[in-house]
Structure formats: structure tokens, C-alpha cells
Design a protein around this motif. Structure first.
Motif, short mmCIF file in Angstrom:
data_model
loop_
_atom_site.label_atom_id
_atom_site.label_comp_id
_atom_site.label_asym_id
_atom_site.label_seq_id
_atom_site.Cartn_x
_atom_site.Cartn_y
_atom_site.Cartn_z
N LYS A 10 1.26 -1.25 -0.34
CA LYS A 10 -0.01 0.27 -0.18
C LYS A 10 0.68 1.21 0.42
O LYS A 10 0.84 1.54 -0.52
CB LYS A 10 -1.13 -0.05 1.07
N ASN A 11 1.80 1.44 1.18
CA ASN A 11 2.50 2.74 0.24
C ASN A 11 3.93 2.98 -0.59
O ASN A 11 3.67 3.88 -0.73
CB ASN A 11 3.69 2.27 2.09
N LYS B 186 4.19 5.76 -5.10
CA LYS B 186 4.31 5.90 -6.47
C LYS B 186 3.24 6.10 -7.56
O LYS B 186 3.13 7.76 -8.20
CB LYS B 186 3.86 4.17 -7.82
N ALA B 187 2.87 6.53 -6.88
CA ALA B 187 1.10 7.52 -7.37
C ALA B 187 1.67 8.65 -6.72
O ALA B 187 1.30 9.88 -8.08
CB ALA B 187 -0.23 7.49 -6.44
N ARG C 36 2.74 12.80 -9.78
CA ARG C 36 1.35 13.50 -9.21
C ARG C 36 2.82 14.64 -9.23
O ARG C 36 2.51 15.31 -10.30
CB ARG C 36 1.00 13.40 -7.97
N SER C 37 3.94 14.24 -8.70
CA SER C 37 4.89 15.30 -8.42
C SER C 37 5.10 15.37 -10.08
O SER C 37 5.47 16.48 -10.27
CB SER C 37 6.11 14.64 -7.86
N ASP C 38 5.78 14.23 -10.72
CA ASP C 38 6.01 14.44 -11.95
C ASP C 38 4.79 14.59 -12.95
O ASP C 38 6.00 16.45 -13.67
CB ASP C 38 6.40 13.15 -12.88
N SER C 39 4.12 14.92 -12.48
CA SER C 39 3.38 15.95 -13.62
C SER C 39 2.67 17.25 -12.97
O SER C 39 2.93 18.30 -13.79
CB SER C 39 1.26 15.61 -13.19
#
Length: 144
Positions: A115-116, A121-122, A126-129
Motif C-alpha cells: 500500500k505504501n 508511486k502515485a 503526481r509530482s512528475d506531472s
């Protein structure tokens, strides 16, 4: 002194061989007892962490177990006392409970780790986008 030591060891061996508690008529089988004690350990741990939620829901741990395993308090007490009077049997029961709890804990740790990882990864995605949205690719102001 050696005779006294020998006598004590002999008495312990003889006293351990005789039944202290008679087997109850409605003895809970050993495998079922392991299941009950495993669930009891998990529920008691839950009670210490989120006891208020159990209280709000009016959940009594022992009553829950009695219903789940279709036993009553007397049957559980008598069976527990009987197995406790047989130290080797009681030890094997608790060793099995401990083994199951260890497996359960490892499974929970693996699930938490997965889960972590998925959350990490999510967040990276998001940071990359966000980073790519902040990096200007085309200038709004035309160059002279």
C-alpha cells in the motif's frame, strides 16, 4: 543432598504424570482452541488500539467469540483449565497460536508495504506531472 534432589525430581515427574483436572465432557478440540485463542489475541490487540470503536459499537470480544465458535463461557473456561493442566499440550497450543500470529503479522506488514509503495508511486507520478506542468515548453512572450 543428592538424595533430596533425586526425591524432588522424582516427585515432580510423578506429580506431572497424574491428571490434575479431569477432561470435561464438552472439551473444545485442540485445533478449535488454537483458532479461538488466535482470534482472541487479535481482538485484544484491536481492543487496545481502537477500543473506543468497539465500545461505541457495543461489541464484547468474548461474546463475539462465543457466538462465532458456538461455545459458551463455561465450555471455554473448562477447556482452557484442562489444557492448562497439561503443560506440554498447552505449550503446543500456544506455539501454534504464536506461529499463526507471526504469519498474520508478516502478511499485514507486506500488505502495508504494498500500500505504501502504491501511494509512493502515485505521489511520484503526481509530482512528475506537476513538475512538467510548471516547466514552460512554449514561451508566451514572443522573442524579438
Amino acid at each position: 543432598m543428592k538424595k533430596l534432589l533425586f526425591l524432588l525430581v522424582f516427585l515432580m515427574v510423578v506429580s506431572c504424570a497424574e491428571k490434575v483436572v479431569e477432561e470435561p465432557d464438552n472439551l473444545i478440540p485442540k485445533e478449535k482452541m488454537v483458532d479461538i485463542l488466535h482470534d482472541l489475541a487479535i481482538l485484544n490487540a484491536t481492543k487496545t488500539t481502537v477500543g473506543a470503536k468497539l465500545d461505541e459499537s457495543d461489541i464484547d470480544v468474548m461474546e463475539f467469540l462465543y457466538k462465532k465458535y458456538q461455545i459458551d463461557s463455561t465450555q471455554f473456561s473448562e477447556s482452557d483449565l484442562y489444557y492448562a493442566s497439561l503443560p506440554l499440550e498447552y505449550q503446543t497450543i500456544y506455539t501454534e497460536v504464536e506461529t499463526r500470529l507471526d504469519k498474520w503479522q508478516k502478511a499485514m506488514e507486506e500488505a502495508t508495504e504494498k500500500k505504501n509503495d502504491s501511494i509512493r508511486k502515485a505521489n511520484e507520478k503526481r509530482s512528475d506531472s506537476i513538475r512538467s506542468a510548471k516547466t514552460p515548453t512554449d514561451s508566451i512572450i514572443p522573442e524579438p
